[in-house]
Write a protein that holds these residues in place. Structure first.
Motif, PDB file in Angstrom:
ATOM      1  N   ASN A  50       9.675  18.344  -9.158  1.00  0.00           N
ATOM      2  CA  ASN A  50       8.853  17.177  -8.997  1.00  0.00           C
ATOM      3  C   ASN A  50       7.813  17.271 -10.106  1.00  0.00           C
ATOM      4  N   ILE A  51       7.703  19.404 -10.422  1.00  0.00           N
ATOM      5  CA  ILE A  51       6.481  19.340 -12.330  1.00  0.00           C
ATOM      6  C   ILE A  51       7.249  18.830 -13.071  1.00  0.00           C
ATOM      7  N   ARG A  52       8.631  18.528 -12.787  1.00  0.00           N
ATOM      8  CA  ARG A  52       9.321  18.449 -14.082  1.00  0.00           C
ATOM      9  C   ARG A  52       8.202  17.673 -15.450  1.00  0.00           C
ATOM     10  N   PRO A  53       8.311  17.491 -16.553  1.00  0.00           N
ATOM     11  CA  PRO A  53       7.842  16.757 -17.534  1.00  0.00           C
ATOM     12  C   PRO A  53       9.101  15.900 -17.430  1.00  0.00           C
ATOM     13  N   LYS A  54       8.685  14.606 -17.734  1.00  0.00           N
ATOM     14  CA  LYS A  54       9.663  13.554 -18.234  1.00  0.00           C
ATOM     15  C   LYS A  54      10.012  12.954 -19.053  1.00  0.00           C
ATOM     16  N   ASP A  57       5.374  12.678 -24.197  1.00  0.00           N
ATOM     17  CA  ASP A  57       3.739  12.845 -23.766  1.00  0.00           C
ATOM     18  C   ASP A  57       3.268  14.192 -23.211  1.00  0.00           C
ATOM     19  N   THR A  58       4.804  14.270 -22.071  1.00  0.00           N
ATOM     20  CA  THR A  58       3.887  15.564 -21.190  1.00  0.00           C
ATOM     21  C   THR A  58       4.839  16.380 -21.538  1.00  0.00           C
ATOM     22  N   TYR A  59       5.238  16.502 -21.728  1.00  0.00           N
ATOM     23  CA  TYR A  59       6.118  18.036 -21.822  1.00  0.00           C
ATOM     24  C   TYR A  59       5.112  19.008 -23.501  1.00  0.00           C
ATOM     25  N   ILE A  60       4.571  19.654 -22.112  1.00  0.00           N
ATOM     26  CA  ILE A  60       3.806  20.281 -23.333  1.00  0.00           C
ATOM     27  C   ILE A  60       4.657  21.477 -24.242  1.00  0.00           C
ATOM     28  N   GLY A  61       3.924  22.188 -25.450  1.00  0.00           N
ATOM     29  CA  GLY A  61       4.453  23.279 -25.756  1.00  0.00           C
ATOM     30  C   GLY A  61       5.807  22.824 -26.912  1.00  0.00           C
ATOM     31  N   PHE A 211       8.310  31.697 -26.590  1.00  0.00           N
ATOM     32  CA  PHE A 211       7.560  32.040 -25.573  1.00  0.00           C
ATOM     33  C   PHE A 211       5.416  31.292 -25.898  1.00  0.00           C
ATOM     34  N   TYR A 212       5.313  30.180 -24.729  1.00  0.00           N
ATOM     35  CA  TYR A 212       3.509  29.925 -25.062  1.00  0.00           C
ATOM     36  C   TYR A 212       2.651  30.530 -24.721  1.00  0.00           C
ATOM     37  N   THR A 213       2.082  29.899 -26.344  1.00  0.00           N
ATOM     38  CA  THR A 213       0.530  29.945 -26.320  1.00  0.00           C
ATOM     39  C   THR A 213      -0.590  30.422 -24.063  1.00  0.00           C
ATOM     40  N   GLN A 219      -2.611  24.233 -20.301  1.00  0.00           N
ATOM     41  CA  GLN A 219      -2.655  22.810 -20.349  1.00  0.00           C
ATOM     42  C   GLN A 219      -1.452  22.979 -18.879  1.00  0.00           C
ATOM     43  N   VAL A 220      -0.021  23.947 -19.096  1.00  0.00           N
ATOM     44  CA  VAL A 220       1.426  23.624 -17.992  1.00  0.00           C
ATOM     45  C   VAL A 220       0.514  24.006 -16.453  1.00  0.00           C
ATOM     46  N   ILE A 221      -0.162  24.456 -16.325  1.00  0.00           N
ATOM     47  CA  ILE A 221      -0.988  24.919 -15.319  1.00  0.00           C
ATOM     48  C   ILE A 221      -2.201  23.847 -14.512  1.00  0.00           C
ATOM     49  N   LYS A 222      -2.786  23.547 -15.470  1.00  0.00           N
ATOM     50  CA  LYS A 222      -3.895  22.059 -15.199  1.00  0.00           C
ATOM     51  C   LYS A 222      -2.529  21.073 -15.098  1.00  0.00           C
ATOM     52  N   ARG A 223      -1.887  21.197 -15.373  1.00  0.00           N
ATOM     53  CA  ARG A 223      -0.861  19.844 -15.249  1.00  0.00           C
ATOM     54  C   ARG A 223      -0.241  20.106 -14.243  1.00  0.00           C
ATOM     55  N   THR A 224       0.100  20.926 -13.830  1.00  0.00           N
ATOM     56  CA  THR A 224       0.897  21.442 -12.475  1.00  0.00           C
ATOM     57  C   THR A 224       0.107  20.725 -11.111  1.00  0.00           C
ATOM     58  N   THR A 247       5.514  32.323 -19.462  1.00  0.00           N
ATOM     59  CA  THR A 247       6.712  31.121 -19.477  1.00  0.00           C
ATOM     60  C   THR A 247       6.036  30.417 -18.486  1.00  0.00           C
ATOM     61  N   PRO A 248       6.210  29.402 -19.104  1.00  0.00           N
ATOM     62  CA  PRO A 248       5.845  27.975 -18.054  1.00  0.00           C
ATOM     63  C   PRO A 248       6.299  28.504 -16.044  1.00  0.00           C
ATOM     64  N   ARG A 249       7.813  28.390 -16.694  1.00  0.00           N
ATOM     65  CA  ARG A 249       8.191  28.942 -15.294  1.00  0.00           C
ATOM     66  C   ARG A 249       7.524  29.305 -14.238  1.00  0.00           C
ATOM     67  N   ALA A 251       4.240  30.638 -14.627  1.00  0.00           N
ATOM     68  CA  ALA A 251       3.143  29.865 -14.452  1.00  0.00           C
ATOM     69  C   ALA A 251       3.168  29.020 -13.318  1.00  0.00           C
ATOM     70  N   ASN A 252       4.189  28.373 -13.263  1.00  0.00           N
ATOM     71  CA  ASN A 252       4.058  27.555 -12.171  1.00  0.00           C
ATOM     72  C   ASN A 252       4.273  28.188 -11.176  1.00  0.00           C
ATOM     73  N   ARG A 253       4.957  28.813 -10.869  1.00  0.00           N
ATOM     74  CA  ARG A 253       5.582  29.922  -9.244  1.00  0.00           C
ATOM     75  C   ARG A 253       3.978  30.567  -9.456  1.00  0.00           C
TER      76      ARG A 253
HETATM   77  N1  ADE Z   1       6.420  22.516 -16.760  1.00  0.00           N
HETATM   78  C1  ADE Z   1       7.359  24.084 -17.518  1.00  0.00           C
HETATM   79  N2  ADE Z   1       7.696  22.939 -18.071  1.00  0.00           N
HETATM   80  C2  ADE Z   1       6.498  22.525 -19.099  1.00  0.00           C
HETATM   81  C3  ADE Z   1       6.058  21.703 -20.448  1.00  0.00           C
HETATM   82  N3  ADE Z   1       7.377  22.481 -21.312  1.00  0.00           N
HETATM   83  N4  ADE Z   1       5.323  21.280 -20.433  1.00  0.00           N
HETATM   84  C4  ADE Z   1       4.709  20.539 -18.401  1.00  0.00           C
HETATM   85  N5  ADE Z   1       5.062  20.762 -17.659  1.00  0.00           N
HETATM   86  C5  ADE Z   1       6.318  21.815 -17.863  1.00  0.00           C
END
Ligand code: ADE
Length: 370
Positions: A50-54, A57-61, A211-213, A219-224, A247-249, A251-253
């Protein structure tokens, strides 16, 4: 008709592959289905999907990689050609599968997702290759775990889009060349070094995911949080980002776990204070280390004088699989300098003693008593 894969003499019933494998559920009734979804637990699977960017534009990093991919995709579209085969490597959870999905969407093609351990028998990989449609993307996760036979089948498929099969027995053997639709293979691995040279050489684009900054993770956390309708402020997002191991995975958990605490113990809103208190209860420290990481580092300090010590010894002592340690725990510990890899094994750094609250001077004095 019995087919033998050239040079390996693996017995494969070509008719059953051709007739059954448009539907992967039918490859062999009762046997496992090689088309899999990413390896999240059942509940997490829907959550992650559900939260995967498609799209980009929505894929961060991963900005450098994204720029390269945008150019490659635009060029492929302008030429009306398929994309070169791509290999992504890097620690788990950095978005290799997500990125493959984004690429498929940006190319307007569909994607088939599988993993090397699901391609055990020659017929698994042959079945998938023969079911592909023109331009489709085939994503193989953990590609370093492909066996030799599957690799040999992939080579001509990747290079010239055909399968080489032989039919008949001994003297009556005939070679059959089966054309395949043009497709793009996206391979993902946490261990690029374990890929065979010939397989690696067949990928046109090879990229390491970084690795993500903390800023990107915020930003990933706020989007989720926005998708899940969780209230969070900037400081709350930063506090979770700091402990998400780049690691975004993760962060999302953590957003989900912290949100549970926010709802049960507070007013539902994630602030810095709520995030910090919840993560303390979850025993995730300010570096994002959990109890397994800390036990591993403490073991090296207390039992092996800071190291070096072999990975198998560490694994046996803390009751973890050495592969999990290497693939999941180590990359981040190495990245943040809390662990070092030497030819004689793993060792910790002075920073590790400090982070875990050891007094280095006392420790040396204690050791000299024995
Ligand atoms: N969720 C997991 N990875 C992401 C990413 N790179 N950008 C936005 N949302 C994400």
């Amino acid at each position: 008709m019995i087919c033998l894969i050239k040079s390996y003499c693996a017995k494969i019933n070509l008719m059953s592959i051709i007739s059954d494998d448009n539907n992967f559920q039918k490859i062999e009734s009762g046997k496992k289905n090689p088309i899999i979804k990413p390896d999240f637990e059942e509940g997490d699977k829907t959550f992650e999907n559900n939260i995967r960017p498609k799209n980009f534009d929505t894929y961060i990093g991963q900005s450098a990689l994204k720029s390269t991919l945008k150019i490659t995709i635009e060029a492929a579209k302008k030429r009306a050609k398929i994309l070169d085969h791509l290999l992504f490597y890097g620690p788990p959870g950095l978005g290799k599968t997500t990125l493959a999905g984004v690429i498929a969407n940006e190319m307007n093609v569909s994607i088939k997702i599988t993993s090397a351990p699901a391609l055990e028998r020659p017929r698994d990989i042959i079945g998938i290759l023969m079911s592909l449609e023109e331009g489709q993307i085939l994503f193989i996760d953990e590609i370093h775990r492909l066996n030799k036979v599957a690799e040999e089948i992939l080579y001509p498929a990747m290079e010239d889009f055909y399968l080489d099969m032989t039919t008949g027995k001994s003297q009556t053997v005939k070679t059959l060349r089966i054309p395949l639709p043009k497709f793009t293979l996206i391979g993902a691995t946490t261990k690029a070094g374990e890929l065979s040279g010939p397989l690696r050489d067949r990928f046109g684009i090879i990229h390491r995911l970084q690795f993500y900054t903390e800023e990107e993770l915020s930003q990933v956390i706020k989007r989720t949080a926005n998708i899940l309708e969780i209230e969070i402020d900037n400081e709350g997002a930063c506090a979770i980002a700091k402990r998400s191991r780049g690691t975004p995975r993760i962060a999302n958990r953590l957003v989900k776990r912290v949100s549970d605490y926010a709802i049960v113990k507070y007013d539902g809103r994630i602030t810095k204070d709520v995030a910090d208190k919840s993560l303390d209860i979850l025993e995730i420290d300010e570096f994002g280390l959990d109890t397994t990481d800390r036990n591993l580092l403490k073991l090296i300090i207390e039992k092996y004088d800071g190291g070096p010590v072999g990975i198998e010894t560490i694994a046996a002592a803390i009751g973890e699989d050495s592969r999990t340690i290497e693939d999941v725990c180590e990359p981040y510990l190495l990245q943040c300098g809390l662990l070092q890899r030497t030819p004689r094994g793993r060792k910790v750094s002075p920073q590790t003693y400090k982070h875990l609250g050891y007094n280095v001077k006392n420790l040396t004095e204690q050791k000299s008593l024995f």
